[in-house]
Design a protein around this motif. Structure first.
Motif, PDB file in Angstrom:
ATOM      1  N   UNK A 226       0.893  -1.224   0.147  1.00 49.12           N
ATOM      2  CA  UNK A 226      -0.001  -0.013  -0.050  1.00 49.12           C
ATOM      3  C   UNK A 226       0.882   1.070  -0.225  1.00 49.12           C
ATOM      4  N   UNK A 227       0.601   2.389  -0.765  1.00 49.48           N
ATOM      5  CA  UNK A 227       1.216   3.426  -0.843  1.00 49.48           C
ATOM      6  C   UNK A 227       0.793   4.512   0.052  1.00 49.48           C
ATOM      7  N   UNK A 228       1.630   5.102   0.779  1.00 46.97           N
ATOM      8  CA  UNK A 228       1.364   6.324   1.396  1.00 46.97           C
ATOM      9  C   UNK A 228       1.913   7.686   0.944  1.00 46.97           C
ATOM     10  N   UNK A 229       1.210   8.644   1.037  1.00 39.76           N
ATOM     11  CA  UNK A 229       1.617   9.856   0.578  1.00 39.76           C
ATOM     12  C   UNK A 229       1.996  10.565   1.913  1.00 39.76           C
ATOM     13  N   UNK A 230       2.942  11.260   2.255  1.00 36.91           N
ATOM     14  CA  UNK A 230       3.375  12.010   3.223  1.00 36.91           C
ATOM     15  C   UNK A 230       3.915  13.484   2.965  1.00 36.91           C
ATOM     16  N   UNK A 231       3.154  14.428   3.281  1.00 38.27           N
ATOM     17  CA  UNK A 231       3.610  15.828   3.072  1.00 38.27           C
ATOM     18  C   UNK A 231       5.496  15.874   3.297  1.00 38.27           C
ATOM     19  N   UNK A 232       6.075  16.344   2.196  1.00 37.87           N
ATOM     20  CA  UNK A 232       7.387  16.284   2.214  1.00 37.87           C
ATOM     21  C   UNK A 232       7.901  17.411   3.269  1.00 37.87           C
ATOM     22  N   UNK A 233       9.028  16.818   3.974  1.00 42.55           N
ATOM     23  CA  UNK A 233       9.783  17.479   4.873  1.00 42.55           C
ATOM     24  C   UNK A 233      11.197  17.229   4.442  1.00 42.55           C
ATOM     25  N   UNK A 234      11.973  18.250   5.306  1.00 46.28           N
ATOM     26  CA  UNK A 234      13.449  18.325   4.978  1.00 46.28           C
ATOM     27  C   UNK A 234      14.045  16.918   5.422  1.00 46.28           C
ATOM     28  N   UNK A 235      13.274  16.249   6.669  1.00 43.83           N
ATOM     29  CA  UNK A 235      13.940  14.910   7.075  1.00 43.83           C
ATOM     30  C   UNK A 235      13.471  13.699   5.999  1.00 43.83           C
ATOM     31  N   UNK A 236      12.854  13.976   5.166  1.00 45.61           N
ATOM     32  CA  UNK A 236      12.813  13.268   3.953  1.00 45.61           C
ATOM     33  C   UNK A 236      14.127  12.912   2.945  1.00 45.61           C
ATOM     34  N   UNK A 237      15.025  14.103   2.802  1.00 40.12           N
ATOM     35  CA  UNK A 237      15.999  14.184   2.022  1.00 40.12           C
ATOM     36  C   UNK A 237      16.959  13.202   2.602  1.00 40.12           C
TER      37      UNK A 237
ATOM     38  N   UNK B 218       6.204  12.956  -0.391  1.00 35.87           N
ATOM     39  CA  UNK B 218       6.983  11.678  -0.363  1.00 35.87           C
ATOM     40  C   UNK B 218       6.030  10.605  -0.665  1.00 35.87           C
ATOM     41  N   UNK B 219       6.439   9.448  -1.310  1.00 35.50           N
ATOM     42  CA  UNK B 219       5.720   8.340  -1.530  1.00 35.50           C
ATOM     43  C   UNK B 219       6.566   7.278  -0.754  1.00 35.50           C
ATOM     44  N   UNK B 220       5.583   6.625   0.121  1.00 32.82           N
ATOM     45  CA  UNK B 220       6.304   5.397   0.823  1.00 32.82           C
ATOM     46  C   UNK B 220       5.567   4.232   0.359  1.00 32.82           C
ATOM     47  N   UNK B 221       6.146   3.075   0.426  1.00 35.29           N
ATOM     48  CA  UNK B 221       5.702   1.850   0.156  1.00 35.29           C
ATOM     49  C   UNK B 221       6.558   1.050   1.204  1.00 35.29           C
ATOM     50  N   UNK B 222       5.564   0.112   1.934  1.00 32.46           N
ATOM     51  CA  UNK B 222       6.232  -0.608   3.003  1.00 32.46           C
ATOM     52  C   UNK B 222       7.221  -0.137   3.897  1.00 32.46           C
ATOM     53  N   UNK B 223       6.904   1.190   4.201  1.00 35.44           N
ATOM     54  CA  UNK B 223       7.544   2.271   5.116  1.00 35.44           C
ATOM     55  C   UNK B 223       8.883   2.932   4.468  1.00 35.44           C
ATOM     56  N   UNK B 224       9.065   2.630   3.354  1.00 36.21           N
ATOM     57  CA  UNK B 224      10.114   2.967   2.559  1.00 36.21           C
ATOM     58  C   UNK B 224      10.211   4.162   1.431  1.00 36.21           C
ATOM     59  N   UNK B 225      10.863   5.257   1.631  1.00 35.09           N
ATOM     60  CA  UNK B 225      10.501   6.489   0.765  1.00 35.09           C
ATOM     61  C   UNK B 225      11.140   5.967  -0.614  1.00 35.09           C
ATOM     62  N   UNK B 226      10.319   5.802  -1.649  1.00 35.66           N
ATOM     63  CA  UNK B 226      10.414   5.443  -3.026  1.00 35.66           C
ATOM     64  C   UNK B 226      10.357   6.346  -4.216  1.00 35.66           C
ATOM     65  N   UNK B 227       9.898   7.335  -3.866  1.00 32.65           N
ATOM     66  CA  UNK B 227       9.528   8.682  -4.557  1.00 32.65           C
ATOM     67  C   UNK B 227       8.950   9.906  -4.327  1.00 32.65           C
TER      68      UNK B 227
END
Length: 172
Positions: free
Chosen positions: A1-12, A58-67
């Motif tokens: 399942x895909x989760x979209x999370x509002x982008x944050x500097x910590x995602x870099x 940020x696009x997360x899949x299985x708790x991993x940032x993928x895009x």
């Protein structure tokens, strides 16, 4: 399942920067003309977070940032915007994840932001991105000949779009 999370500097991360610097991943993106670092990406994200005409996730899949996926150039007068997306981790290409992320961001655009039209564009040879958009109800609405420089040749630009009515009709 895909989760979209509002982008944050910590995602870099260095992994994200590696996607941006990878010519194969970005062969149809203007990002391929730039050299990216964690520092330049954090500055870019700081600007995006402040930009009232942008919603980047940020696009997360299985708790991993993928895009990443973004609604940008949001026009609250004419109620439209542009969507762009990238699955940076290419082991997740061709698995329907970009399609699911696009479906979710279209919900945000049409149901939350009450937009009337969402558009995008792609290099004419970028079959993958076009397929993702067509799968989500976008229609090819135009073609600009010889728009992009691509290696030693010129390439057309495809214009795609979907209206709120088309989207809501598909997703009843």
């Amino acid at each position: 399942m895909i989760i979209l999370k509002k982008i944050q500097n910590s995602d870099v991360s260095s992994e994200w920067v590696s996607w941006l610097n990878n010519k194969k991943i970005n062969k149809y993106s203007n990002q391929r003309f730039l050299k990216h670092s964690v520092k330049t990406q954090k500055e870019f994200i700081r600007k995006k977070i402040k930009d009232k005409s942008s919603r980047m996730f940020a696009i997360f899949y299985l708790k991993q940032h993928i895009g990443i996926i973004e609604l940008t150039k949001i026009d609250n007068v004419h109620k439209n915007c542009i969507v762009s997306f990238m699955i940076g981790n290419n082991k997740y290409w061709n698995k329907g994840l970009a399609s699911e992320a696009l479906r979710q961001i279209l919900d945000i655009g049409f149901k939350t932001l009450k937009l009337k039209k969402i558009t995008s564009s792609t290099y004419a040879d970028n079959i993958g991105s076009e397929r993702v958009m067509l799968k989500n109800g976008f229609k090819v609405e135009g073609l600009i000949k010889n728009f992009y420089k691509y290696g030693n040749k010129r390439m057309d630009k495809k214009l795609l779009g979907i209206s709120d009515k088309e989207y809501l009709k598909r997703n009843k």
